[in-house]
Design a protein around this motif. Structure first.
Motif, PDB file in Angstrom:
ATOM      1  N   ALA A 129       0.835  -1.206   0.000  1.00 59.46           N
ATOM      2  CA  ALA A 129       0.000   0.000   0.000  1.00 59.46           C
ATOM      3  C   ALA A 129       0.870   1.257   0.000  1.00 59.46           C
ATOM      4  CB  ALA A 129      -0.923   0.007   1.216  1.00 59.46           C
ATOM      5  N   LEU A 130       2.099   1.128   0.487  1.00 62.64           N
ATOM      6  CA  LEU A 130       3.034   2.262   0.473  1.00 62.64           C
ATOM      7  C   LEU A 130       4.095   2.119  -0.614  1.00 62.64           C
ATOM      8  CD1 LEU A 130       3.566   2.828   4.318  1.00 62.64           C
ATOM      9  CD2 LEU A 130       2.073   4.079   2.763  1.00 62.64           C
ATOM     10  N   THR A 131       4.534   0.903  -0.911  1.00 58.24           N
ATOM     11  CA  THR A 131       5.591   0.762  -1.920  1.00 58.24           C
ATOM     12  C   THR A 131       5.069   0.976  -3.338  1.00 58.24           C
ATOM     13  OG1 THR A 131       5.300  -1.652  -2.054  1.00 58.24           O
ATOM     14  CG2 THR A 131       6.932  -0.813  -0.471  1.00 58.24           C
ATOM     15  N   ARG A 132       3.854   0.573  -3.625  1.00 54.88           N
ATOM     16  CA  ARG A 132       3.346   0.722  -4.992  1.00 54.88           C
ATOM     17  C   ARG A 132       3.177   2.185  -5.408  1.00 54.88           C
ATOM     18  NH1 ARG A 132      -0.827  -4.496  -5.441  1.00 54.88           N
ATOM     19  NH2 ARG A 132       0.860  -6.057  -5.498  1.00 54.88           N
ATOM     20  N   PRO A 133       2.631   3.067  -4.555  1.00 58.36           N
ATOM     21  CA  PRO A 133       2.600   4.479  -4.941  1.00 58.36           C
ATOM     22  C   PRO A 133       4.001   5.063  -5.137  1.00 58.36           C
ATOM     23  CG  PRO A 133       1.081   4.081  -3.146  1.00 58.36           C
ATOM     24  CD  PRO A 133       1.876   2.822  -3.310  1.00 58.36           C
ATOM     25  N   PHE A 134       4.948   4.584  -4.327  1.00 57.93           N
ATOM     26  CA  PHE A 134       6.318   5.069  -4.492  1.00 57.93           C
ATOM     27  C   PHE A 134       6.859   4.706  -5.874  1.00 57.93           C
ATOM     28  CE2 PHE A 134      10.850   3.968  -4.418  1.00 57.93           C
ATOM     29  CZ  PHE A 134      11.373   5.245  -4.261  1.00 57.93           C
ATOM     30  N   PHE A 135       6.755   3.456  -6.250  1.00 62.47           N
ATOM     31  CA  PHE A 135       7.284   3.045  -7.547  1.00 62.47           C
ATOM     32  C   PHE A 135       6.488   3.665  -8.701  1.00 62.47           C
ATOM     33  CE2 PHE A 135       9.507  -0.279  -5.126  1.00 62.47           C
ATOM     34  CZ  PHE A 135      10.752  -0.224  -5.739  1.00 62.47           C
TER      35      PHE A 135
END
Length: 314
Positions: A129-135
């Motif tokens: 939920a946090l890594t996907r928006p980052f990438f």
């Protein structure tokens, strides 16, 4: 391949009865050491702030920073300088995200920076939920050259605000972390991440324009960049910093000190951007001198937390 006799595979997670670390523990510790090298080489400001944390939290924040920096370097020219064309750069970033998600699921990666991040993420409740928006924001650096208000908001959330939320997960697990105030601390973490990103946009304006062909600020023509434009951006950053400062009292004491340190450094940087002519920002990158950083660090250790970015930068 032979292994050191003190380390054997297949040992329980808690270590050997002899007190020696397991092979996985040794590997994970080495991975975290690699992450500490990354933060020390790439950011003296964040490295300095991390020193105010206890060892476990310091290690977790370094692990987060290292993965963020690794992805950032892929899209900001290192891969291209190595000879990769645009599709190959995009593929490299995609593979990094896939490796990160696989490590989040399994707890292991052959990439030590990814492994270190996964160790932190799995123990601190950081997930896709946090890594996907980052990438997603990292991919947009390869696909979007000019932002409007909507795309910029999404970009800042993914590239900076989620990193603040990752760090907040670590801070909440620290000793003596207050309970409650979740909404306030999450809002503050996002605003602080946004402030850091906007400061970097402003001081990297020349490089982003000339070397990377990017324009982050909607409607801003770098060729016609004026002091009025600059001052409006500085004011916006100061508002973010002021909002972020309100969350610091709700953190664990050592986390509050580290965040106050980072807040002070970026407030000082914002002040220097304000005092630099717009034309000069198009020719050089502004930074905070080492002696000034040392002063801010000393002031922070003496317990002076920021009440507002304007006061803190004085």
């Amino acid at each position: 391949m032979k292994h050191d006799s003190a380390v054997k595979t297949g040992a329980p997670a808690g270590g050997h009865a002899s007190g020696q670390p397991t092979a996985l523990q040794r590997y994970s510790a080495t991975a975290s050491s690699s992450a500490r090298v990354v933060i020390a080489r790439y950011s003296t400001s964040f490295s300095l702030a991390c020193r105010m944390l206890g060892r476990p939290a310091r290690e977790h924040i370094s692990n987060i920073y290292a993965l963020v920096r690794l992805a950032d370097e892929v899209v900001d020219g290192v891969a291209r300088e190595a000879g990769l064309d645009a599709p190959a750069v995009a593929t490299a970033l995609q593979r990094l995200e896939e490796e990160t998600e696989a490590a989040l699921a399994s707890g292991y990666s052959t990439n030590m920076i990814v492994h270190a991040f996964a160790c932190t993420a799995r123990s601190q409740g950081i997930d896709t939920a946090l890594t996907r928006p980052f990438f997603a924001s990292m991919r947009s650096d390869l696909e979007v050259s000019t932002h409007d208000a909507t795309t910029l908001e999404g970009y800042i959330y993914g590239s900076a605000e989620v990193v603040g939320l990752m760090c907040l997960r670590v801070f909440r697990s620290m000793p003596h972390a207050p309970t409650g105030h979740e909404a306030e601390t999450e809002a503050a973490a996002r605003r602080l991440g946004a402030a850091f990103q906007k400061v970097n946009f402003l001081r990297d304006l020349a490089e982003d324009t000339s070397s990377l062909g990017r324009s982050y600020f909607p409607g801003l023509d770098p060729a016609a960049f004026t002091d009025a434009h600059k001052n409006a951006l500085v004011h916006e950053i100061r508002a973010d910093l002021d909002a972020a400062a309100r969350g610091i009292p709700h953190l664990a004491p050592r986390a509050a000190q580290a965040v106050a340190m980072a807040h002070g450094l970026f407030s000082e940087l914002n002040r220097r951007l304000e005092n630099t002519d717009a034309a000069e920002l198009m020719t050089r990158r502004i930074s905070v001198p080492a002696r000034r950083k040392a002063y801010i660090a000393l002031r922070t250790t003496m317990g002076r937390r920021p009440k507002s970015a304007t006061v803190n930068a004085a």
